[in-house]
Design a protein around this motif. Structure first.
Motif, PDB file in Angstrom:
ATOM      1  N   ASP B 310       0.816  -1.207   0.000  1.00  0.00           N
ATOM      2  CA  ASP B 310       0.000   0.000   0.000  1.00  0.00           C
ATOM      3  C   ASP B 310       0.850   1.257   0.000  1.00  0.00           C
ATOM      4  O   ASP B 310       0.786   2.084   0.890  1.00  0.00           O
ATOM      5  CB  ASP B 310      -0.971  -0.016   1.200  1.00  0.00           C
ATOM      6  N   ARG B 337       2.336  -5.467  -2.148  1.00  0.00           N
ATOM      7  CA  ARG B 337       0.898  -5.421  -2.449  1.00  0.00           C
ATOM      8  C   ARG B 337       0.425  -3.972  -2.562  1.00  0.00           C
ATOM      9  O   ARG B 337       0.948  -3.086  -1.874  1.00  0.00           O
ATOM     10  CB  ARG B 337       0.163  -6.134  -1.312  1.00  0.00           C
ATOM     11  N   LEU B 338      -0.564  -3.804  -3.405  1.00  0.00           N
ATOM     12  CA  LEU B 338      -1.211  -2.506  -3.581  1.00  0.00           C
ATOM     13  C   LEU B 338      -0.243  -1.400  -3.967  1.00  0.00           C
ATOM     14  O   LEU B 338      -0.200  -0.338  -3.361  1.00  0.00           O
ATOM     15  CB  LEU B 338      -1.989  -2.117  -2.316  1.00  0.00           C
ATOM     16  N   ARG B 340       1.896   0.168  -7.697  1.00  0.00           N
ATOM     17  CA  ARG B 340       1.576   0.245  -9.123  1.00  0.00           C
ATOM     18  C   ARG B 340       2.837  -0.034  -9.942  1.00  0.00           C
ATOM     19  O   ARG B 340       3.376   0.834 -10.620  1.00  0.00           O
ATOM     20  CB  ARG B 340       0.994   1.605  -9.469  1.00  0.00           C
ATOM     21  N   ALA B 366      -2.470  -6.868  -6.694  1.00  0.00           N
ATOM     22  CA  ALA B 366      -3.000  -5.537  -7.012  1.00  0.00           C
ATOM     23  C   ALA B 366      -1.910  -4.572  -7.435  1.00  0.00           C
ATOM     24  O   ALA B 366      -1.699  -3.530  -6.837  1.00  0.00           O
ATOM     25  CB  ALA B 366      -3.769  -4.987  -5.796  1.00  0.00           C
TER      26      ALA B 366
END
Lengths: 625, 447
Positions: B310, B337-338, B340, B366
């Motif tokens: 994140d 995770r999370l 880009r 993600a």
């Protein structure tokens, strides 16, 4: 075995199946939970993508807007710059209007943009709230699912466990029953076999028993035979053995005795050593004690010597004192004597004067002066060396007394001569005191006096005569309280006594009588003689003591002589004279009475004469008148 | 003592002792009392211990007691005793359990290594720090705690840090705030500092784990952006503190609005830390520059677990991390995770894994990766035998990627977790991959 393996495989397959079921269940359930998370993630990522896109769109929009507004602003500025050139008001108005239109357009455009953005904001706000709500819902859902998972899993596990349990129990039961039956079969077989074996054994035991019995009997016979032989052998051996034993015992005893002797000797020796050592110790002790004692005695003797010296000195001092006192006493005594004698002579003279007066005046007799012995011996205290030379002061005393009471006769010369003769006698007798006389005296004493006790006589009777004699003499002397050395004196006295007696009784006639006969005194007189001797002895002893004590005394005084002297003085006025004096006194008394009467009458007469004179005077006066 | 007294009280009042004879009678009466029992008489040692409990502060014989006696005392000591008396005297046990139960309802001692004492002191210290208001609370209050708990605190899980109280004139400043941000920053900076860890961490000689979140719980309508971020000064002080804490093994700085600059400051101090094993910067705003800094840290430390979920890492950051990963030989778990990363980043990481044989867990959920990344990773899976779990969920892998993965998985025996949910892959492929994973799990269990 096949069954067991099959059951095992079955078991494992069941457990595998159950585990797989459980794993799949777990997987499914966890997937159900995590699905939500991943869905949320996906949504989040899409949301972000959307947000980004929206942002980009927004940015583009804003850029377009900015660009268009920029263009319009440029238009406006251009219009403004062109407006300056315009002079006509209408034109200006027109231009202004257009300007205003454009401005309003721009404003509208901006307002629209603002509205759009606000709308978007609102939408996104709503969306945010919605998202939040959905997230909360999802969280709740996740929780629910997790709880469900836990529940279902626990239930499943429980079921599985119970199933497995049941299965296992069944299996166990089957196996148990199978095993039991098998076990029973086996047991049966075993029992049968055992029984058979037991029977066989019994049979064999019977056989063996009979065999053993036979063998036993045989053996018994053999054994008895052997036993007898062995007994014989044994007895022989026994006898030998005993012999050996006896011999060894003797040897041992001898050895023991020797040992014992040695031990005893050793013991005695050690005891002796001990005793010696103890005695040595004692000797040492005694030596030390002796040395101590000697030391002590030396000390004491030293002390005593000192004491003795001291006492000797004391004694000398006392003797000196005594001497001094004796001299002083003698001086005083002499003074006293002289004084008293003077007084007495005065009194005697007085008495003699009175006597002479009485004789001359009263009786008219001639008075002759009596002899006055003291005038011849004015200091009757005179040295008595002559008496000291006498061994027997008694005699000297008697002589003195005779001298004193001798009266007018001059006997002094005779007496002295007599004394000299007696002394010579005594010396002669002393010298002539032979053993015979002594023996005779002792015989006399022993036989006559009866001083010896009967018991003693009885005891002495078996002895020899001489010895008896000595013993008797000793005892009698002891009884008389005399010492052995006094014995010759006694014999001497007895001889003298007899001489005196014979003088008294038979005068000089018997004086020259045979001594042999005269020695044996009348036994009746012995006691008296002894008494006299004892008295004399006692006195002599006292005198001797006195003489010993006053060895240094210059003068020896004798009270008895003095007494005679004083008596002679007191008897200076004889009895007759005294009677005469009494008569004279009587007559004088009568004479005195008459004289007193006369004196009284004389006084009367005087008074009468005085009265007479007074009366004469009165008469004269009266007459004169 | 109590039974004896009661026995005496039960006697008639007239039979008081009047001499030696009476005393004897009295004793006899006690003996004949049916209620009298010697078992009720406490032993002298019990009485002593009781009095000891009553007057624990004044006595110092606790060390000389036996274990049973100590337990006796621990069960009876009042938990209200001052910590200065009990902290370094009473060992872990019943007494601390009682203290914990008295203070908190939920007590999961397994989280604290089954040590009630550790739990008590950690939670105490956490409570004090979480309620620390800079400028109001005196630092002495925390420093007083240190000598008592320094031997027992191994983990600090601080879930909030309060900001200084705002004064009423703040409103005016807020107006200024609108006018000039920079000025306000300079002016407000020192005032808005949170608790300064540098005074504490160097003194906690046993500290191994530190979890910090620069945020305020239950702020309600007093919400301010500053409450939920770590400012520059905080960052500097924390970095210093971290450097001084030599025993730290785990650092977790989450939900603290950490940006690239702050990460750079922190990483600069953490370089060459002797014991740090786990680093967690999850739920922050770290960009590519921050990722680059972390990648540098990866090359110069012994990190085993890195969690950057994140954040805002894109392909340059991912490339930096991938480069570090290809050289690193200690990292076991990487969680991105999370973010880009995109295909470029994903591919870079996959290529790095071709040379890495230590990483076991990789999370790329993600991350906007697609088919090419999946194909690259499929190559890794086919070749690498150390990777145990891969998470590619919420990525649009597409059919090709799915197929490549399926094929790769059919050759692999080590991967026990492969998450490709919500990734546009065929159900068949997913099920076949799952099958392989399950068999691998079975193998792993048997092995």
């Amino acid at each position: 075995m096949d069954e067991a393996s099959s059951s095992k495989t079955m078991n494992s397959s069941i457990s595998e199946m159950s585990t797989q079921r459980m794993i799949s269940m777990q997987r499914d359930l966890t997937a159900a939970v995590t699905n939500i998370q991943t869905a949320a993630d996906a949504r989040e990522s899409t949301r972000r993508k959307e947000l980004q896109e929206a942002r980009q769109r927004r940015l583009e929009l804003l850029e377009d807007n900015a660009r268009s507004s920029q263009n319009k602003a440029e238009e406006i500025f251009e219009a403004l710059s062109s407006m300056k050139e315009k002079v006509i008001p209408q034109e200006l108005q027109e231009a202004l209007n257009t300007q205003q239109n454009i401005c309003t357009l721009v404003l509208e455009d901006k307002d629209k943009l603002i509205n759009d953005l606000q709308k978007e904001l609102k939408v996104s706000d709503d969306r945010f709230v919605k998202d939040l709500r959905r997230m909360a819902e999802e969280l709740d859902l996740m929780k629910e699912r997790m709880e469900d998972q836990i529940k279902t899993l626990t239930e499943a596990y429980r079921e599985e466990m119970s199933g497995v349990e049941r299965f296992c129990l069944q299996e166990i039961e089957v196996l148990v029953t199978k095993d039991k039956s098998e076990w029973e079969n086996h047991m049966k077989e075993l029992w049968d076999q055992e029984l058979e074996r037991l029977e066989q054994r019994k049979e064999k035991v019977g056989e063996y028993e009979t065999k053993i019995h036979h063998l036993m009997l045989d053996n018994m016979d053999k054994e008895s035979i052997i036993k007898i032989e062995q007994d014989a052998n044994f007895q022989a051996l026994d006898v030998e053995n005993q012999k050996m034993k006896a011999s060894t015992m003797l040897m041992n005893l001898q050895q023991i005795k020797q040992k014992n002797n040695v031990d005893v000797h050793n013991f005695n020796l050690s005891q002796m050593y001990e005793r010696i050592s103890s005695l040595q110790m004692e000797i040492k002790k005694l030596v030390t004690k002796f040395s101590n004692q000697a030391k002590y005695l030396r000390d004491t003797s030293h002390h005593l010597k000192k004491d003795y010296k001291r006492i000797l000195e004391q004694h000398e001092r006392v003797q000196k004192k005594i001497k001094h006192f004796a001299v002083a006493d003698a001086g005083r005594f002499k003074e006293m004597w002289r004084m008293v004698e003077a007084e007495v002579t005065l009194l005697v003279e007085k008495a003699l004067a009175i006597d002479s007066e009485i004789c001359v005046k009263h009786l008219g007799l001639a008075w002759d002066q009596p002899v006055l012995p003291f005038r011849e011996l004015p200091g009757s205290i005179r040295p008595k060396q002559q008496t000291n030379t006498d061994l027997h002061p008694q005699l000297a005393q008697t002589q003195q007394a005779l001298q004193c009471s001798g009266g007018a006769e001059d006997t002094s010369d005779g007496a002295s001569s007599e004394a000299e003769t007696t002394a010579g006698d005594q010396e002669g007798s002393d010298a002539g005191l032979e053993e015979e006389t002594l023996v005779a005296v002792s015989h006399l004493l022993c036989d006559a006096t009866g001083l010896i006790q009967e018991s003693l006589l009885m005891l002495l009777s078996p002895l020899e005569e001489d010895v008896q004699m000595a013993m008797k003499l000793g005892s009698s002397l002891y009884a008389l309280g005399l010492a052995d050395k006094d014995f010759p004196k006694l014999a001497h006295f007895l001889l003298k006594y007899r001489q005196e007696q014979s003088e008294d009784v038979s005068g000089e006639l018997s004086a020259s009588s045979d001594q042999e006969e005269a020695l044996i005194i009348n036994p009746n007189q012995v006691l008296i003689a002894l008494k006299g001797f004892l008295q004399q002895h006692k006195g002599s002893r006292e005198n001797s003591d006195q003489s010993q004590s006053s060895v240094l005394q210059t003068e020896l005084r004798d009270s008895s002589a003095d007494r005679v002297y004083w008596e002679s003085l007191s008897n200076i006025i004889t009895e007759d004279k005294v009677r005469l004096w009494e008569a004279a006194e009587e007559s004088l008394q009568q004479h005195l009475v008459v004289l007193t009467e006369i004196s009284e009458l004389d006084i009367e007469k005087e008074s009468l004469e005085q009265e007479n004179t007074e009366l004469r005077l009165l008469l004269q006066q009266s007459l004169s008148l | 003592m109590a039974p004896a007294l009661s026995a005496r009280e039960k006697e008639p009042p007239g039979s008081g002792p009047k001499g030696p004879d009476d005393c004897r009678r009295l004793r006899r009466i006690i003996a004949e009392d049916p209620l009298w029992s010697l078992a009720l008489v406490p032993s002298l040692s019990h009485l002593c211990l009781k009095s000891f409990v009553r007057d624990f502060e004044g006595l110092t014989v606790y060390e000389q007691l036996s274990n049973t006696e100590r337990e006796f005392i621990q069960e009876r000591l009042p938990p209200s005793l001052p910590l200065s008396v009990t902290a370094n005297v009473i060992e872990d046990g019943v007494y601390w359990k009682r203290c914990c139960k008295q203070q908190w309802d939920l007590c999961d001692v397994s989280r604290y290594g089954d040590s009630w004492k550790r739990m008590f002191f950690e939670r105490c210290l956490e409570g004090v720090i979480e309620l620390f208001i800079p400028g109001v609370t005196e630092p002495k209050k925390i420093l007083e705690m240190v000598p008592l708990c320094e031997n027992y605190v191994k983990r600090l899980d601080i879930s909030q840090l309060l900001t200084p109280i705002r004064e009423p004139k703040k409103e005016e400043e807020e107006e200024d705030n609108v006018l000039g941000l920079e000025n306000d920053d300079e002016y407000d900076g020192p005032q808005m500092n949170h608790f300064d860890f540098s005074i504490l961490l160097e003194k906690l000689i046993c500290l191994e784990e530190l979890h910090v979140a620069y945020r305020v719980k239950q702020c309600g309508l007093n919400y301010e952006g500053r409450m939920f971020e770590m400012n520059y000064k905080d960052c500097v002080s924390l970095a210093k503190a971290l450097k001084s804490c030599k025993t730290l093994k785990l650092l977790r700085l989450h939900q603290s609005n950490i940006d690239d600059m702050k990460v750079q400051i922190l990483v600069k101090q953490l370089l060459g830390h002797p014991s740090l094993k786990e680093l967690d910067f999850s739920h922050n705003v770290i960009g590519d520059v921050g990722a680059g800094a972390v990648a540098k840290l990866l090359t110069k430390s012994k990190l085993e677990v890195l969690n950057m979920c994140d954040n805002e890492i894109t392909d340059p950051g991912a490339k930096a991390i991938a480069q570090a990963l290809s050289k690193n030989s200690t990292l076991v778990s990487l969680n991105l995770r999370l973010n880009r990363l995109g295909d470029e980043g994903g591919r870079a990481i996959a290529e790095a894994l071709m040379n890495n044989i230590t990483l076991r867990h990789l999370h790329l959920g993600a991350n906007e990766v697609t088919g090419p990344t999946a194909i690259a990773l499929a190559k890794v899976i086919a070749q690498n035998n150390t990777l145990k779990s891969i998470n590619l969920s919420c990525n649009n892998l597409g059919e090709d990627g799915g197929k490549a993965l399926e094929e790769a998985m059919s050759h692999n025996t080590s991967v026990t977790e492969c998450d490709i949910r919500l990734s546009e892959v065929d159900e068949q492929i997913v099920s076949s991959i799952n099958q392989v994973v399950w068999t691998n799990q079975g193998l792993g269990q048997k092995g």
